[in-house]
Write a protein that holds these residues in place. Structure first.
Motif, PDB file in Angstrom:
ATOM      1  N   UNK A  34       2.913  15.116   9.208  1.00  0.00           N
ATOM      2  CA  UNK A  34       1.533  14.707   8.956  1.00  0.00           C
ATOM      3  C   UNK A  34       1.462  13.216   8.668  1.00  0.00           C
ATOM      4  N   UNK A  35       2.332  12.732   7.792  1.00  0.00           N
ATOM      5  CA  UNK A  35       2.329  11.313   7.443  1.00  0.00           C
ATOM      6  C   UNK A  35       2.618  10.456   8.674  1.00  0.00           C
ATOM      7  N   UNK A  36       3.617  10.847   9.461  1.00  0.00           N
ATOM      8  CA  UNK A  36       3.973  10.070  10.645  1.00  0.00           C
ATOM      9  C   UNK A  36       2.778   9.932  11.573  1.00  0.00           C
ATOM     10  N   UNK A  37       2.125  11.023  11.856  1.00  0.00           N
ATOM     11  CA  UNK A  37       0.999  10.983  12.783  1.00  0.00           C
ATOM     12  C   UNK A  37      -0.174  10.177  12.217  1.00  0.00           C
ATOM     13  N   UNK A  38      -0.432  10.331  10.939  1.00  0.00           N
ATOM     14  CA  UNK A  38      -1.518   9.558  10.333  1.00  0.00           C
ATOM     15  C   UNK A  38      -1.187   8.071  10.274  1.00  0.00           C
ATOM     16  N   UNK A  39       0.042   7.734   9.903  1.00  0.00           N
ATOM     17  CA  UNK A  39       0.438   6.323   9.840  1.00  0.00           C
ATOM     18  C   UNK A  39       0.373   5.673  11.224  1.00  0.00           C
ATOM     19  N   UNK A  40       0.799   6.391  12.246  1.00  0.00           N
ATOM     20  CA  UNK A  40       0.768   5.835  13.597  1.00  0.00           C
ATOM     21  C   UNK A  40      -0.666   5.609  14.070  1.00  0.00           C
ATOM     22  N   UNK A  41      -1.555   6.543  13.742  1.00  0.00           N
ATOM     23  CA  UNK A  41      -2.932   6.449  14.219  1.00  0.00           C
ATOM     24  C   UNK A  41      -3.784   5.467  13.424  1.00  0.00           C
ATOM     25  N   UNK A  42      -3.508   5.341  12.124  1.00  0.00           N
ATOM     26  CA  UNK A  42      -4.416   4.577  11.264  1.00  0.00           C
ATOM     27  C   UNK A  42      -3.763   3.393  10.561  1.00  0.00           C
ATOM     28  N   UNK A  43      -2.445   3.344  10.542  1.00  0.00           N
ATOM     29  CA  UNK A  43      -1.742   2.280   9.833  1.00  0.00           C
ATOM     30  C   UNK A  43      -1.389   2.692   8.418  1.00  0.00           C
ATOM     31  N   UNK A  44      -0.238   2.282   7.975  1.00  0.00           N
ATOM     32  CA  UNK A  44       0.262   2.659   6.646  1.00  0.00           C
ATOM     33  C   UNK A  44      -0.716   2.286   5.533  1.00  0.00           C
ATOM     34  N   UNK A  45      -1.283   1.066   5.516  1.00  0.00           N
ATOM     35  CA  UNK A  45      -2.162   0.705   4.407  1.00  0.00           C
ATOM     36  C   UNK A  45      -3.459   1.516   4.350  1.00  0.00           C
ATOM     37  N   UNK A  46      -3.836   2.115   5.474  1.00  0.00           N
ATOM     38  CA  UNK A  46      -5.120   2.815   5.550  1.00  0.00           C
ATOM     39  C   UNK A  46      -5.008   4.323   5.342  1.00  0.00           C
ATOM     40  N   UNK A  47      -3.810   4.790   5.038  1.00  0.00           N
ATOM     41  CA  UNK A  47      -3.606   6.223   4.810  1.00  0.00           C
ATOM     42  C   UNK A  47      -3.068   6.406   3.403  1.00  0.00           C
ATOM     43  N   UNK A  48      -3.860   7.059   2.570  1.00  0.00           N
ATOM     44  CA  UNK A  48      -3.441   7.309   1.196  1.00  0.00           C
ATOM     45  C   UNK A  48      -2.695   8.626   1.059  1.00  0.00           C
ATOM     46  N   UNK A  49      -2.004   8.735  -0.040  1.00  0.00           N
ATOM     47  CA  UNK A  49      -1.250   9.956  -0.342  1.00  0.00           C
ATOM     48  C   UNK A  49      -2.170  11.173  -0.373  1.00  0.00           C
ATOM     49  N   UNK A  50      -3.377  11.027  -0.911  1.00  0.00           N
ATOM     50  CA  UNK A  50      -4.301  12.165  -0.990  1.00  0.00           C
ATOM     51  C   UNK A  50      -4.620  12.724   0.390  1.00  0.00           C
ATOM     52  N   UNK A  51      -4.789  11.852   1.362  1.00  0.00           N
ATOM     53  CA  UNK A  51      -5.091  12.319   2.719  1.00  0.00           C
ATOM     54  C   UNK A  51      -3.897  13.059   3.309  1.00  0.00           C
ATOM     55  N   UNK A  72       5.244   6.473  -2.106  1.00  0.00           N
ATOM     56  CA  UNK A  72       4.678   6.407  -0.759  1.00  0.00           C
ATOM     57  C   UNK A  72       5.658   5.727   0.187  1.00  0.00           C
ATOM     58  N   UNK A  73       6.347   4.684  -0.285  1.00  0.00           N
ATOM     59  CA  UNK A  73       7.326   4.002   0.572  1.00  0.00           C
ATOM     60  C   UNK A  73       8.419   4.951   1.043  1.00  0.00           C
ATOM     61  N   UNK A  74       8.836   5.874   0.178  1.00  0.00           N
ATOM     62  CA  UNK A  74       9.856   6.847   0.582  1.00  0.00           C
ATOM     63  C   UNK A  74       9.321   7.768   1.679  1.00  0.00           C
ATOM     64  N   UNK A  75       8.060   8.165   1.554  1.00  0.00           N
ATOM     65  CA  UNK A  75       7.435   8.995   2.587  1.00  0.00           C
ATOM     66  C   UNK A  75       7.273   8.198   3.888  1.00  0.00           C
ATOM     67  N   UNK A  76       6.854   6.944   3.782  1.00  0.00           N
ATOM     68  CA  UNK A  76       6.713   6.087   4.969  1.00  0.00           C
ATOM     69  C   UNK A  76       8.066   5.965   5.673  1.00  0.00           C
ATOM     70  N   UNK A  77       9.128   5.737   4.904  1.00  0.00           N
ATOM     71  CA  UNK A  77      10.466   5.608   5.486  1.00  0.00           C
ATOM     72  C   UNK A  77      10.858   6.887   6.223  1.00  0.00           C
ATOM     73  N   UNK A  90      12.152  -6.116   2.761  1.00  0.00           N
ATOM     74  CA  UNK A  90      11.876  -4.738   2.343  1.00  0.00           C
ATOM     75  C   UNK A  90      12.634  -3.737   3.210  1.00  0.00           C
ATOM     76  N   UNK A  91      12.846  -2.561   2.661  1.00  0.00           N
ATOM     77  CA  UNK A  91      13.532  -1.496   3.402  1.00  0.00           C
ATOM     78  C   UNK A  91      12.727  -1.086   4.638  1.00  0.00           C
TER      79      UNK A  91
END
Length: 192
Positions: free
Chosen positions: A18-35, A54-59, A120-121
């Protein structure tokens, strides 16, 4: 590109997908943990049981994307013979990426910019992926065939990145086709 996670997946796998798809579509800064939590259908505590931040999830999400990209590139190259075909297959993958719903240019260029700090990592993860692509290209440019294969590989990588970014900026796959043609011309010019 976003697809609802399968309930049969583990909570961790659902979070990453879920995070991967949301980050790819909207960008990391625009996707919060709640979403991510809401769309993955898991509890907040479950997220923090698997990821400290959140950085661990992004990684984790981008590590999964790295694997998917590498599989895509190598699977296209595996069916081909010849240096030109294997290197230029990268542009076939670029066209596939540009055709995906929610395409926003190069996910790893975006990550490097969004991570901001070059030390940054997350920036390191983006750089490592680009290094892998560069090594892939260099692996298909034998020095007995091409003059200055290292420089040629770097030029082709710049064309790959530029084609993908240009495809997003112009909302057209024409920049990828132009990059493909330029890479072919560079290879012809460098061939012994």
């Amino acid at each position: 590109m976003y697809t609802a996670p399968h309930r049969s997946q583990s909570a961790r796998d659902r979070l990453i997908q879920t995070a991967r798809e949301l980050f790819l579509q909207h960008g990391v800064p625009h996707v919060g943990i709640n979403r991510v939590i809401e769309e993955a259908g898991i509890a907040r505590m479950t997220l923090y049981n698997h990821f400290a931040s959140k950085d661990d999830l992004v990684a984790a999400a981008f590590e999964q994307e790295v694997e998917l990209r590498r599989q895509s590139i190598t699977s296209v190259q595996d069916g081909l013979d010849g240096t030109f075909e294997k290197v230029l297959a990268l542009f076939v993958v670029a066209l596939e990426l540009a055709s995906l719903k929610g395409f926003r240019g190069c996910a790893f260029v975006n990550l490097a910019i969004e991570a901001a700090a070059p030390d940054s990592a997350l920036h390191g993860l983006a750089k490592a992926h680009k290094d892998w692509i560069l090594e892939n290209i260099m692996g298909h440019l034998p020095p007995e065939t091409f003059s200055e294969p290292d420089m040629l590989a770097r030029q082709i990588l710049v064309l790959w990145d530029g084609g993908i970014v240009g495809a997003y900026v112009h909302q057209s796959d024409a920049p990828i086709h132009a990059a493909h043609q330029a890479a072919r011309a560079l290879m012809r010019g460098a061939a012994s």
